[in-house]
Design an enzyme around this catalytic site. Structure first.
Site, PDB file in Angstrom:
ATOM      1  N   GLY A  46       0.989  -1.125  -0.025  1.00 27.33           N
ATOM      2  CA  GLY A  46      -0.007  -0.057   0.034  1.00 27.33           C
ATOM      3  C   GLY A  46       0.996   1.165   0.023  1.00 27.33           C
ATOM      4  O   GLY A  46       2.125   1.276   0.460  1.00 27.33           O
ATOM      5  N   GLN A  51       3.117   9.951   0.481  1.00 26.71           N
ATOM      6  CA  GLN A  51       4.447   9.233   0.714  1.00 26.71           C
ATOM      7  C   GLN A  51       5.765   9.608  -0.312  1.00 26.71           C
ATOM      8  O   GLN A  51       6.686   9.355  -0.066  1.00 26.71           O
ATOM      9  CB  GLN A  51       4.364   7.827   1.034  1.00 26.71           C
ATOM     10  CG  GLN A  51       3.594   7.357   2.327  1.00 26.71           C
ATOM     11  CD  GLN A  51       3.613   6.027   2.373  1.00 26.71           C
ATOM     12  OE1 GLN A  51       2.586   5.442   1.819  1.00 26.71           O
ATOM     13  NE2 GLN A  51       4.596   5.235   2.875  1.00 26.71           N
ATOM     14  N   CYS A  94       5.670  -0.111   7.229  1.00 28.01           N
ATOM     15  CA  CYS A  94       5.531   1.083   6.279  1.00 28.01           C
ATOM     16  C   CYS A  94       6.716   1.391   5.591  1.00 28.01           C
ATOM     17  O   CYS A  94       7.704   1.414   5.929  1.00 28.01           O
ATOM     18  CB  CYS A  94       5.183   2.281   7.215  1.00 28.01           C
ATOM     19  SG  CYS A  94       4.799   3.749   6.178  1.00 28.01           S
ATOM     20  N   LEU A  95       6.398   1.790   4.282  1.00 29.49           N
ATOM     21  CA  LEU A  95       7.440   2.017   3.316  1.00 29.49           C
ATOM     22  C   LEU A  95       8.304   3.397   3.883  1.00 29.49           C
ATOM     23  O   LEU A  95       9.406   3.560   3.505  1.00 29.49           O
ATOM     24  CB  LEU A  95       6.897   2.297   2.007  1.00 29.49           C
ATOM     25  CG  LEU A  95       6.619   0.847   1.283  1.00 29.49           C
ATOM     26  CD1 LEU A  95       6.082   1.207  -0.094  1.00 29.49           C
ATOM     27  CD2 LEU A  95       7.887  -0.218   1.292  1.00 29.49           C
ATOM     28  N   HIS A 136      -4.400   1.984   7.643  1.00 27.29           N
ATOM     29  CA  HIS A 136      -3.095   2.417   7.728  1.00 27.29           C
ATOM     30  C   HIS A 136      -2.765   3.460   6.694  1.00 27.29           C
ATOM     31  O   HIS A 136      -2.182   4.500   7.134  1.00 27.29           O
ATOM     32  CB  HIS A 136      -2.086   1.107   7.678  1.00 27.29           C
ATOM     33  CG  HIS A 136      -0.579   1.499   7.306  1.00 27.29           C
ATOM     34  ND1 HIS A 136       0.361   1.006   8.326  1.00 27.29           N
ATOM     35  CD2 HIS A 136       0.135   2.229   6.358  1.00 27.29           C
ATOM     36  CE1 HIS A 136       1.388   1.505   8.089  1.00 27.29           C
ATOM     37  NE2 HIS A 136       1.351   2.363   6.810  1.00 27.29           N
ATOM     38  N   GLU A 137      -3.386   3.215   5.593  1.00 29.50           N
ATOM     39  CA  GLU A 137      -2.861   4.078   4.455  1.00 29.50           C
ATOM     40  C   GLU A 137      -3.951   5.448   4.619  1.00 29.50           C
ATOM     41  O   GLU A 137      -3.278   6.519   4.343  1.00 29.50           O
ATOM     42  CB  GLU A 137      -3.314   3.347   3.083  1.00 29.50           C
ATOM     43  CG  GLU A 137      -2.591   2.468   2.524  1.00 29.50           C
ATOM     44  CD  GLU A 137      -1.057   2.551   2.824  1.00 29.50           C
ATOM     45  OE1 GLU A 137      -0.475   3.897   2.542  1.00 29.50           O
ATOM     46  OE2 GLU A 137      -0.425   1.895   3.152  1.00 29.50           O
ATOM     47  N   HIS A 140      -2.268   7.980   6.605  1.00 28.17           N
ATOM     48  CA  HIS A 140      -1.086   8.719   6.015  1.00 28.17           C
ATOM     49  C   HIS A 140      -1.936  10.051   5.460  1.00 28.17           C
ATOM     50  O   HIS A 140      -1.216  11.037   5.592  1.00 28.17           O
ATOM     51  CB  HIS A 140      -0.802   8.137   4.818  1.00 28.17           C
ATOM     52  CG  HIS A 140       0.179   7.146   5.122  1.00 28.17           C
ATOM     53  ND1 HIS A 140       1.605   7.604   5.581  1.00 28.17           N
ATOM     54  CD2 HIS A 140       0.533   5.799   5.072  1.00 28.17           C
ATOM     55  CE1 HIS A 140       2.465   6.394   5.870  1.00 28.17           C
ATOM     56  NE2 HIS A 140       1.844   5.261   5.570  1.00 28.17           N
TER      57      HIS A 140
HETATM   58 NI    NI Z   1       2.589   3.555   5.672  1.00 23.23          NI
END
Ligand code: NI
Length: 168
Positions: A46, A51, A94-95, A136-137, A140
């Site tokens: 995701g 990001q 998370c990236l 989660h996304e 962000h």
């Molecule tokens: Ni994330």
């Protein structure tokens, strides 16, 4: 399509609240294509636009298994319209917080609405991994990272670890 740079903590843009998208047009689809390519390259499951430094309310996701065909999904202006009282823990990563994983407790099921890649309104129920990932996304989009759900000590440890990783 292009692979974009993924911002990592403590980059200040990750704390920004993303703004709603006015219209799903070719320019937005080009952004979503880049996001998807960036996510696959990372690799991740995701990614929110913020990001890659674009604070718009856009998310891409692919929860297909390793040996399954790709199943990209796109969420524009997503909203959670209902969340279950029961919660479930899940070990998240998370990236933007590379190589750090920890357990977060979230509602086990949610109902959401969003616009898809074509700009059509969709309403959908989510549970399991999908529920975890979309919540989660969507965090962000509010400038919230999964480590913000942890204790201050753990959050500081995570950021320290990422800083070390980036320097290396
Ligand atoms: Ni994330």
């Amino acid at each position: 399509m292009a692979i974009r740079e993924i911002l990592v903590v403590p980059h200040p843009v990750l704390k920004q609240v993303s703004t709603p998208v006015d219209v799903v047009d070719d320019a937005l689809r080009a952004l979503m294509d880049d996001m998807l390519e960036t996510m696959y390259d990372a690799p991740g499951i995701g990614l929110a636009a913020v990001q890659i430094g674009v604070p718009k309310r856009v998310i891409v996701m692919d929860l297909s298994g390793k040996d399954e065909p790709r199943a990209p999904r796109y969420f524009v202006n997503p909203e959670i319209v209902w969340a279950s009282d029961d919660t479930a823990p899940y070990e998240e990563g998370c990236l933007s917080v590379p190589e750090y994983y920890d357990e977060v407790e979230r509602p086990a099921r949610v109902k959401l609405k969003y616009l898809n890649y074509q700009g059509e309104a969709v309403e959908e129920d989510a549970d399991g991994m999908f529920a975890v990932c979309i919540q989660h996304e969507m965090d962000h989009l509010e400038g919230v990272l999964f480590i913000d759900h942890l204790s201050r000590l753990k959050r500081e440890q995570a950021i320290k670890k990422v800083k070390k990783l980036v320097r290396a």
